[in-house]
Design a protein around this motif. Sequence first.
Motif, short mmCIF file in Angstrom:
data_model
loop_
_atom_site.label_atom_id
_atom_site.label_comp_id
_atom_site.label_asym_id
_atom_site.label_seq_id
_atom_site.Cartn_x
_atom_site.Cartn_y
_atom_site.Cartn_z
N HIS A 29 -11.22 12.00 -4.71
CA HIS A 29 -10.40 13.00 -5.63
C HIS A 29 -8.93 12.82 -5.01
O HIS A 29 -8.73 13.15 -3.98
CB HIS A 29 -10.75 14.19 -5.63
CG HIS A 29 -9.86 15.12 -6.77
ND1 HIS A 29 -9.73 14.83 -7.89
CD2 HIS A 29 -8.99 16.04 -6.50
CE1 HIS A 29 -9.00 15.55 -8.67
NE2 HIS A 29 -8.43 16.49 -7.72
N GLY A 30 -7.99 12.51 -5.95
CA GLY A 30 -6.64 12.34 -5.45
C GLY A 30 -6.14 11.08 -4.94
O GLY A 30 -5.03 11.32 -4.39
N LEU A 31 -7.12 10.19 -4.41
CA LEU A 31 -6.71 9.18 -3.39
C LEU A 31 -6.54 7.90 -4.39
O LEU A 31 -7.17 7.59 -5.46
CB LEU A 31 -7.99 9.02 -2.84
CG LEU A 31 -7.74 7.73 -1.68
CD1 LEU A 31 -6.81 8.20 -0.62
CD2 LEU A 31 -9.36 7.25 -1.06
N ASP A 32 -5.47 7.26 -4.17
CA ASP A 32 -5.06 5.94 -4.46
C ASP A 32 -5.75 4.79 -4.03
O ASP A 32 -5.75 4.36 -3.01
CB ASP A 32 -3.66 5.79 -4.60
CG ASP A 32 -3.43 4.17 -5.16
OD1 ASP A 32 -3.08 4.45 -6.54
OD2 ASP A 32 -3.42 3.29 -4.59
N LEU A 33 -7.11 4.64 -4.76
CA LEU A 33 -8.06 3.67 -4.14
C LEU A 33 -7.34 2.32 -4.06
O LEU A 33 -7.67 1.58 -2.80
CB LEU A 33 -9.25 3.58 -5.08
CG LEU A 33 -10.10 4.87 -5.24
CD1 LEU A 33 -11.10 4.33 -6.39
CD2 LEU A 33 -10.56 5.11 -3.96
N LYS A 34 -6.59 1.75 -4.53
CA LYS A 34 -6.05 0.52 -4.61
C LYS A 34 -4.97 0.33 -3.16
O LYS A 34 -5.19 -0.47 -2.37
CB LYS A 34 -5.22 0.06 -5.86
CG LYS A 34 -4.63 -1.37 -5.84
CD LYS A 34 -3.92 -1.70 -7.06
CE LYS A 34 -3.10 -3.02 -6.76
NZ LYS A 34 -2.30 -3.33 -8.36
N GLY A 35 -4.22 1.20 -3.15
CA GLY A 35 -3.31 1.36 -2.06
C GLY A 35 -4.22 1.61 -0.94
O GLY A 35 -3.80 0.86 0.15
N THR A 36 -5.20 2.53 -0.80
CA THR A 36 -6.10 2.64 0.18
C THR A 36 -6.73 1.33 0.73
O THR A 36 -6.81 0.90 2.03
CB THR A 36 -6.92 3.84 0.21
OG1 THR A 36 -6.09 4.86 -0.14
CG2 THR A 36 -7.76 4.15 1.40
N SER A 91 0.93 -1.41 0.13
CA SER A 91 -0.06 0.06 -0.11
C SER A 91 0.81 1.28 -0.11
O SER A 91 0.47 2.21 -0.62
CB SER A 91 -1.02 0.17 1.19
OG SER A 91 -0.05 0.22 2.52
N GLU A 92 1.95 1.35 0.59
CA GLU A 92 2.76 2.46 0.96
C GLU A 92 3.62 2.68 -0.43
O GLU A 92 4.38 3.82 -0.50
CB GLU A 92 3.76 2.30 2.20
CG GLU A 92 2.91 2.45 3.29
CD GLU A 92 3.72 2.76 4.68
OE1 GLU A 92 4.66 3.74 4.29
OE2 GLU A 92 3.49 2.25 5.58
N THR A 98 2.13 3.65 -3.05
CA THR A 98 1.28 4.38 -3.64
C THR A 98 0.42 5.36 -2.94
O THR A 98 -0.08 6.51 -3.30
CB THR A 98 0.19 3.67 -4.58
OG1 THR A 98 -0.48 2.90 -3.82
CG2 THR A 98 0.70 3.13 -5.63
N ILE A 99 0.42 5.03 -1.46
CA ILE A 99 -0.15 6.31 -0.47
C ILE A 99 0.79 6.51 0.46
O ILE A 99 1.80 5.78 0.60
CB ILE A 99 -1.35 5.57 0.10
CG1 ILE A 99 -1.00 4.58 0.96
CG2 ILE A 99 -2.42 4.96 -0.88
CD1 ILE A 99 -2.06 3.63 2.06
#
Length: 338
Positions: free
Chosen positions: A182-189, A123-124, A126-127
Amino acid sequence: MCYEIEQARLAAMSTVTPPRSPSTTAPSPSPSATTRRPALDWRVRFAVLSLVWGFSFLLIKVGTDGYAPFQVTFGRLFFGTAVLAVAMAVKRERLPRGARTWLHLAVAALLLNALPFSLFAYSELTIPSTLAGICNATSPLWGMALSLVALSEDRPTRRRVAGLGLGFLGVLTVLGAWQGFHGLDLKGTAMALLASLCYPVGWIYVRRTLAGTGHSSLSLIGSQLGLATVQLALVTPVFAGFPTSFPAVPLLAVAALGALGTGFAVLVQYGLVNEVGPTTAQMVTYFIPVIATAAGVLLLGESLSWNTPVGALIVLAGAALTQSRPRRQAAAASADQP
């Protein structure tokens, strides 16, 4: 995480030995029979544990700058297992016996170590580490929701249900739901949230399969981490291969993540649980996202919008409500603690 946590990891392993009921509480030992208290006050050790676990997310981020996520997880487990192996040797702890116990430990190793550690590492990529630390704080919320279904002794109350709703409102605030994420990486989160979900799932599994086995907590967690290390040793070469170089700073971050954030932290955790009880010891959970956020912003230069700290506070408030109990139950529990 042990990490995180390995929160998760607090309730998960502190319940391996069932709490004594008031009717079976042993008499208080005489002064000569009491165990000598540690040299450091429990508040100092509590602060150290908060810092170690809070900085774990920064260490993961630094580690993934030089190594693949599976490699970071393997290194973390390897160094953590080494610390616990030394502790077991010093205390002359024996390994658990029985094929069924080892099978349950293998499942616990997957749910509480190998899988969530790997998910946080991925996850880290991309987030930011700040968001990963806050996602980790949702573990008590997932635990509350799951325990209402899986554990018959956990009855829903208005306070706990309200805490659950408030906590997930905080999650939506952190993620900026009103902006359409908006602007959130859904996969990493999603990976970070799934990692936090692994801890209560593993906790429930441990409670159902390993409670009352008669083995010490150190023996069980040491064996569990050893099995998780073996699991990653089998997976890492297949999906990540072997490192072609060994950059020093990421390597030191992984070593610190394992030796301090996984091995040393577990030893400190158990000392706190034995001295002040699991209720007080698990309060460290609420300091982890605060420290993780401060470390990410100050040391890694990660950006921070207003909704992140506000949402984190709402998450922590909701988690605190889910863990709270009526005064009568709390008084009975405190009276039953050694």
